[in-house]
Scaffold this motif. Structure first.
Motif, PDB file in Angstrom:
ATOM      1  N   GLY A 141       0.831  -1.197   0.000  1.00 39.46           N
ATOM      2  CA  GLY A 141       0.000   0.000   0.000  1.00 39.46           C
ATOM      3  C   GLY A 141       0.865   1.246   0.000  1.00 39.46           C
ATOM      4  O   GLY A 141       2.087   1.185  -0.015  1.00 39.46           O
ATOM      5  N   GLY A 142       0.189   2.406   0.016  1.00 34.46           N
ATOM      6  CA  GLY A 142       0.903   3.679   0.126  1.00 34.46           C
ATOM      7  C   GLY A 142       1.951   3.877  -0.948  1.00 34.46           C
ATOM      8  O   GLY A 142       1.712   3.612  -2.118  1.00 34.46           O
ATOM      9  N   ARG A 143       3.133   4.313  -0.539  1.00 33.91           N
ATOM     10  CA  ARG A 143       4.160   4.629  -1.539  1.00 33.91           C
ATOM     11  C   ARG A 143       4.783   3.375  -2.146  1.00 33.91           C
ATOM     12  O   ARG A 143       5.536   3.449  -3.125  1.00 33.91           O
ATOM     13  CB  ARG A 143       5.249   5.517  -0.926  1.00 33.91           C
ATOM     14  CG  ARG A 143       6.306   4.796  -0.123  1.00 33.91           C
ATOM     15  CD  ARG A 143       7.408   5.730   0.325  1.00 33.91           C
ATOM     16  NE  ARG A 143       8.688   5.043   0.471  1.00 33.91           N
ATOM     17  CZ  ARG A 143       9.077   4.418   1.586  1.00 33.91           C
ATOM     18  NH1 ARG A 143       8.303   4.395   2.652  1.00 33.91           N
ATOM     19  NH2 ARG A 143      10.254   3.820   1.626  1.00 33.91           N
ATOM     20  N   LEU A 144       4.468   2.201  -1.560  1.00 29.38           N
ATOM     21  CA  LEU A 144       5.007   0.943  -2.075  1.00 29.38           C
ATOM     22  C   LEU A 144       4.184   0.412  -3.250  1.00 29.38           C
ATOM     23  O   LEU A 144       4.581  -0.520  -3.921  1.00 29.38           O
ATOM     24  CB  LEU A 144       5.035  -0.107  -0.954  1.00 29.38           C
ATOM     25  CG  LEU A 144       5.673   0.363   0.370  1.00 29.38           C
ATOM     26  CD1 LEU A 144       5.429  -0.652   1.472  1.00 29.38           C
ATOM     27  CD2 LEU A 144       7.178   0.599   0.194  1.00 29.38           C
ATOM     28  N   ARG A 145       3.030   1.031  -3.508  1.00 29.22           N
ATOM     29  CA  ARG A 145       2.133   0.556  -4.567  1.00 29.22           C
ATOM     30  C   ARG A 145       2.796   0.605  -5.940  1.00 29.22           C
ATOM     31  O   ARG A 145       3.500   1.563  -6.259  1.00 29.22           O
ATOM     32  CB  ARG A 145       0.890   1.454  -4.650  1.00 29.22           C
ATOM     33  CG  ARG A 145      -0.122   1.246  -3.553  1.00 29.22           C
ATOM     34  CD  ARG A 145      -1.183   2.327  -3.664  1.00 29.22           C
ATOM     35  NE  ARG A 145      -1.949   2.205  -4.903  1.00 29.22           N
ATOM     36  CZ  ARG A 145      -3.025   1.438  -5.045  1.00 29.22           C
ATOM     37  NH1 ARG A 145      -3.463   0.745  -4.020  1.00 29.22           N
ATOM     38  NH2 ARG A 145      -3.656   1.373  -6.186  1.00 29.22           N
ATOM     39  N   PRO A 146       2.519  -0.405  -6.766  1.00 32.00           N
ATOM     40  CA  PRO A 146       3.076  -0.380  -8.122  1.00 32.00           C
ATOM     41  C   PRO A 146       2.691   0.886  -8.897  1.00 32.00           C
ATOM     42  O   PRO A 146       3.531   1.473  -9.577  1.00 32.00           O
ATOM     43  CB  PRO A 146       2.475  -1.636  -8.773  1.00 32.00           C
ATOM     44  CG  PRO A 146       2.250  -2.571  -7.618  1.00 32.00           C
ATOM     45  CD  PRO A 146       1.859  -1.693  -6.462  1.00 32.00           C
ATOM     46  N   ASP A 147       1.441   1.369  -8.791  1.00 34.03           N
ATOM     47  CA  ASP A 147       1.060   2.551  -9.590  1.00 34.03           C
ATOM     48  C   ASP A 147       1.818   3.798  -9.126  1.00 34.03           C
ATOM     49  O   ASP A 147       2.174   4.660  -9.931  1.00 34.03           O
ATOM     50  CB  ASP A 147      -0.458   2.770  -9.621  1.00 34.03           C
ATOM     51  CG  ASP A 147      -1.063   3.143  -8.279  1.00 34.03           C
ATOM     52  OD1 ASP A 147      -0.373   3.021  -7.244  1.00 34.03           O
ATOM     53  OD2 ASP A 147      -2.242   3.547  -8.250  1.00 34.03           O
ATOM     54  N   GLN A 148       2.126   3.861  -7.820  1.00 36.11           N
ATOM     55  CA  GLN A 148       2.909   4.987  -7.311  1.00 36.11           C
ATOM     56  C   GLN A 148       4.355   4.909  -7.836  1.00 36.11           C
ATOM     57  O   GLN A 148       4.931   5.899  -8.274  1.00 36.11           O
ATOM     58  CB  GLN A 148       2.914   4.947  -5.771  1.00 36.11           C
ATOM     59  CG  GLN A 148       3.706   6.066  -5.114  1.00 36.11           C
ATOM     60  CD  GLN A 148       2.839   7.170  -4.525  1.00 36.11           C
ATOM     61  OE1 GLN A 148       1.615   7.161  -4.691  1.00 36.11           O
ATOM     62  NE2 GLN A 148       3.443   8.116  -3.851  1.00 36.11           N
ATOM     63  N   GLN A 149       4.911   3.703  -7.831  1.00 35.50           N
ATOM     64  CA  GLN A 149       6.281   3.532  -8.349  1.00 35.50           C
ATOM     65  C   GLN A 149       6.334   3.869  -9.840  1.00 35.50           C
ATOM     66  O   GLN A 149       7.289   4.478 -10.319  1.00 35.50           O
ATOM     67  CB  GLN A 149       6.748   2.096  -8.127  1.00 35.50           C
ATOM     68  CG  GLN A 149       6.897   1.706  -6.661  1.00 35.50           C
ATOM     69  CD  GLN A 149       7.608   0.361  -6.510  1.00 35.50           C
ATOM     70  OE1 GLN A 149       8.642   0.118  -7.113  1.00 35.50           O
ATOM     71  NE2 GLN A 149       7.050  -0.523  -5.694  1.00 35.50           N
ATOM     72  N   GLN A 150       5.291   3.472 -10.576  1.00 36.07           N
ATOM     73  CA  GLN A 150       5.264   3.736 -12.028  1.00 36.07           C
ATOM     74  C   GLN A 150       5.307   5.237 -12.311  1.00 36.07           C
ATOM     75  O   GLN A 150       6.062   5.701 -13.157  1.00 36.07           O
ATOM     76  CB  GLN A 150       3.980   3.158 -12.651  1.00 36.07           C
ATOM     77  CG  GLN A 150       3.886   1.645 -12.671  1.00 36.07           C
ATOM     78  CD  GLN A 150       4.733   0.989 -13.756  1.00 36.07           C
ATOM     79  OE1 GLN A 150       5.585   1.622 -14.367  1.00 36.07           O
ATOM     80  NE2 GLN A 150       4.496  -0.292 -13.984  1.00 36.07           N
ATOM     81  N   ARG A 151       4.478   6.001 -11.606  1.00 38.98           N
ATOM     82  CA  ARG A 151       4.449   7.425 -11.957  1.00 38.98           C
ATOM     83  C   ARG A 151       5.720   8.130 -11.536  1.00 38.98           C
ATOM     84  O   ARG A 151       6.222   9.011 -12.232  1.00 38.98           O
ATOM     85  CB  ARG A 151       3.199   8.105 -11.402  1.00 38.98           C
ATOM     86  CG  ARG A 151       3.185   8.445  -9.942  1.00 38.98           C
ATOM     87  CD  ARG A 151       1.894   9.196  -9.609  1.00 38.98           C
ATOM     88  NE  ARG A 151       1.273   8.681  -8.420  1.00 38.98           N
ATOM     89  CZ  ARG A 151       1.286   9.307  -7.237  1.00 38.98           C
ATOM     90  NH1 ARG A 151       1.873  10.466  -7.118  1.00 38.98           N
ATOM     91  NH2 ARG A 151       0.696   8.777  -6.195  1.00 38.98           N
ATOM     92  N   CYS A 152       6.298   7.718 -10.389  1.00 41.47           N
ATOM     93  CA  CYS A 152       7.542   8.343  -9.937  1.00 41.47           C
ATOM     94  C   CYS A 152       8.673   8.025 -10.917  1.00 41.47           C
ATOM     95  O   CYS A 152       9.450   8.911 -11.289  1.00 41.47           O
ATOM     96  CB  CYS A 152       7.904   7.846  -8.538  1.00 41.47           C
ATOM     97  SG  CYS A 152       6.701   8.321  -7.288  1.00 41.47           S
ATOM     98  N   ALA A 153       8.764   6.767 -11.324  1.00 37.70           N
ATOM     99  CA  ALA A 153       9.836   6.358 -12.240  1.00 37.70           C
ATOM    100  C   ALA A 153       9.681   7.056 -13.590  1.00 37.70           C
ATOM    101  O   ALA A 153      10.663   7.556 -14.152  1.00 37.70           O
ATOM    102  CB  ALA A 153       9.806   4.842 -12.412  1.00 37.70           C
ATOM    103  N   THR A 154       8.467   7.111 -14.113  1.00 34.14           N
ATOM    104  CA  THR A 154       8.262   7.733 -15.433  1.00 34.14           C
ATOM    105  C   THR A 154       8.613   9.220 -15.381  1.00 34.14           C
ATOM    106  O   THR A 154       9.259   9.743 -16.295  1.00 34.14           O
ATOM    107  CB  THR A 154       6.796   7.542 -15.893  1.00 34.14           C
ATOM    108  OG1 THR A 154       6.458   6.158 -15.767  1.00 34.14           O
ATOM    109  CG2 THR A 154       6.612   7.971 -17.340  1.00 34.14           C
ATOM    110  N   LEU A 155       8.197   9.897 -14.327  1.00 33.60           N
ATOM    111  CA  LEU A 155       8.514  11.335 -14.196  1.00 33.60           C
ATOM    112  C   LEU A 155      10.027  11.537 -14.077  1.00 33.60           C
ATOM    113  O   LEU A 155      10.590  12.471 -14.647  1.00 33.60           O
ATOM    114  CB  LEU A 155       7.786  11.940 -12.993  1.00 33.60           C
ATOM    115  CG  LEU A 155       6.262  12.076 -13.140  1.00 33.60           C
ATOM    116  CD1 LEU A 155       5.594  12.374 -11.790  1.00 33.60           C
ATOM    117  CD2 LEU A 155       5.892  13.156 -14.156  1.00 33.60           C
ATOM    118  N   ALA A 156      10.709  10.639 -13.356  1.00 33.05           N
ATOM    119  CA  ALA A 156      12.172  10.748 -13.219  1.00 33.05           C
ATOM    120  C   ALA A 156      12.851  10.515 -14.573  1.00 33.05           C
ATOM    121  O   ALA A 156      13.787  11.222 -14.929  1.00 33.05           O
ATOM    122  CB  ALA A 156      12.673   9.749 -12.186  1.00 33.05           C
TER     123      ALA A 156
END
Ligand SMILES: [Zn+2]
Length: 393
Positions: A141-156
């Motif tokens: 959950g939270g920041r560990l969620r796959p969708d959260q990781q996806q958006r952070c990685a794509t923006l980076a």
């Protein structure tokens, strides 16, 4: 007989006087969850719109709304800023970006845990983006969620330094014993977001004039609150949260009297409008409390932008057949807005033929990789005990 043309300013004066005479000791009024009906939300927006008719009057109202949020959240005046003492460690390198585990002290000994995503192979300084998260639980959950990781990685990968950080009682905060039902959750989370801007701006590779924020659901609440309260935010994208009839179901969103006092009533649509004239993207769906956005919340917000002659700075991407969350389609709506307004570099990520942003090169990390403190790097001894009341005055 009073001429109709002077009614708005007379009403404004009346509200101003009323605001001055408001009783500071009154019992707090909480607008929780579905505090009023959809029809009443429309009427409330109309009442609020009648309190200003030009930019100066809106700016005066904006200041009152901002002050009410700060007072309601017990952040008025703002607490003293103490050293962040950032910890950044355990760098992992992937295709076009890196991830580190990081923590800052929002108050002495009170940690905000997160992950710092940075571009690799792009020349800085870079835009900085805050990524708060919502209330979804589960092992990831939270920041560990796959969708959260996806958006952070794509923006980076498009040239942004991104900090994805825990709400209290989620992720590492939960692991270290904190409960989301902490009575100061709204105060702590709002202040943490403000301190995350300080953290990003303290990094050598971040351009202080290009700070953005995006979050979904409860992370959307954090997004519009920090945007309303901190002018250093230059671009804002609250996802599936801005609603005139729904005020947020959790005490970290609506458990303190930020929306209504005897002096002033507001709602989350108006709080989102405090972004104006800074670029604001609303992503809404048919399957939750943002279903009316194109016809109710967005027109109200766009009218505020019109007072600045900046109507083009706000957009609404509405998905009538979608449900709550920050899934692929909604991320695809957010990326171009950030690219445009934060001047990101989408080469190698955006495919002109499909008109999609490629997420296939992103790595999904394990929970253990994402932790800040572990056996080899334990929590500092001065860390506050879980559940401590934070004494910051
Ligand atoms: Zn909450």
């Amino acid at each position: 007989m009073i001429s109709k043309s002077i009614i708005p300013s007379a009403l404004f004066l009346l509200l101003t006087l009323h605001s001055i005479s408001a009783n500071p000791d009154e019992k707090p009024i909480l607008c929780r969850g579905n505090y009023h009906s959809e029809a009443d939300a429309v009427k409330q927006l109309k009442r609020m719109a009648e309190t200003y008719s030009n930019l100066d009057e809106w700016k005066a109202r904006k200041q009152k709304v901002k002050e009410q949020i700060l007072k309601g959240a017990k952040l008025f005046p703002l607490p003293k800023k103490t050293p962040l003492k950032p910890i950044i460690r355990n760098k992992r390198e992937y295709d076009g970006y890196s991830v580190e585990s990081a923590a800052i002290e929002a108050f002495p000994g009170y940690y905000v845990y997160g992950n710092l995503y940075r571009p690799l192979g792009k020349k800085g300084p870079h835009a900085g983006i805050l990524c708060p998260h919502g209330h979804a639980r589960g092992p990831r959950g939270g920041r560990l969620r796959p969708d959260q990781q996806q958006r952070c990685a794509t923006l980076a990968r498009m040239g942004a330094v991104v900090f994805s950080y825990d709400m209290i009682g989620y992720g590492d905060s939960e692991k270290h014993g904190w409960n989301h039902r902490h009575p100061q959750a709204l105060t702590l989370q709002t202040w943490s977001s403000i301190r995350v801007i300080d953290f990003l701006q303290s990094l050598d590779d971040v351009d202080n004039d290009r700070i953005g924020v995006t979050g979904c659901s409860g992370g959307g609440t954090q997004t519009f609150l920090v945007t309303a309260l901190d002018d250093r935010v230059k671009v804002s994208a609250p996802i599936v949260m801005v609603s005139a009839h729904f005020f947020g179901g959790c005490h970290c969103e609506s458990g303190m009297p930020i929306h209504k006092t005897s002096a002033l009533e507001t709602n989350n649509a108006e709080i989102a409008a405090l972004a104006a004239p800074r670029p604001l993207l609303l992503v809404s769906v048919g399957g939750d409390w943002t279903k009316n956005t194109p016809l109710v919340e967005f027109p109200y917000i766009r009218n505020v932008f019109k007072l600045y002659n900046k109507a083009q700075q706000t957009e609404n991407a509405h998905f009538p057949n979608q449900q709550h969350g920050y899934q692929y389609l909604k991320r695809q709506a957010m990326y171009p807005f950030m690219v445009k307004h934060l001047k990101l570099d989408n080469r190698g990520v955006y495919d002109r033929q499909t008109e999609l942003y490629d997420e296939s090169k992103n790595a999904l990390e394990s929970i253990e990789q994402m932790r800040v403190f572990d056996a080899s790097f334990p929590m500092p001894k001065h860390a506050l005990k879980p559940g401590s009341k934070i004494d910051y005055r």
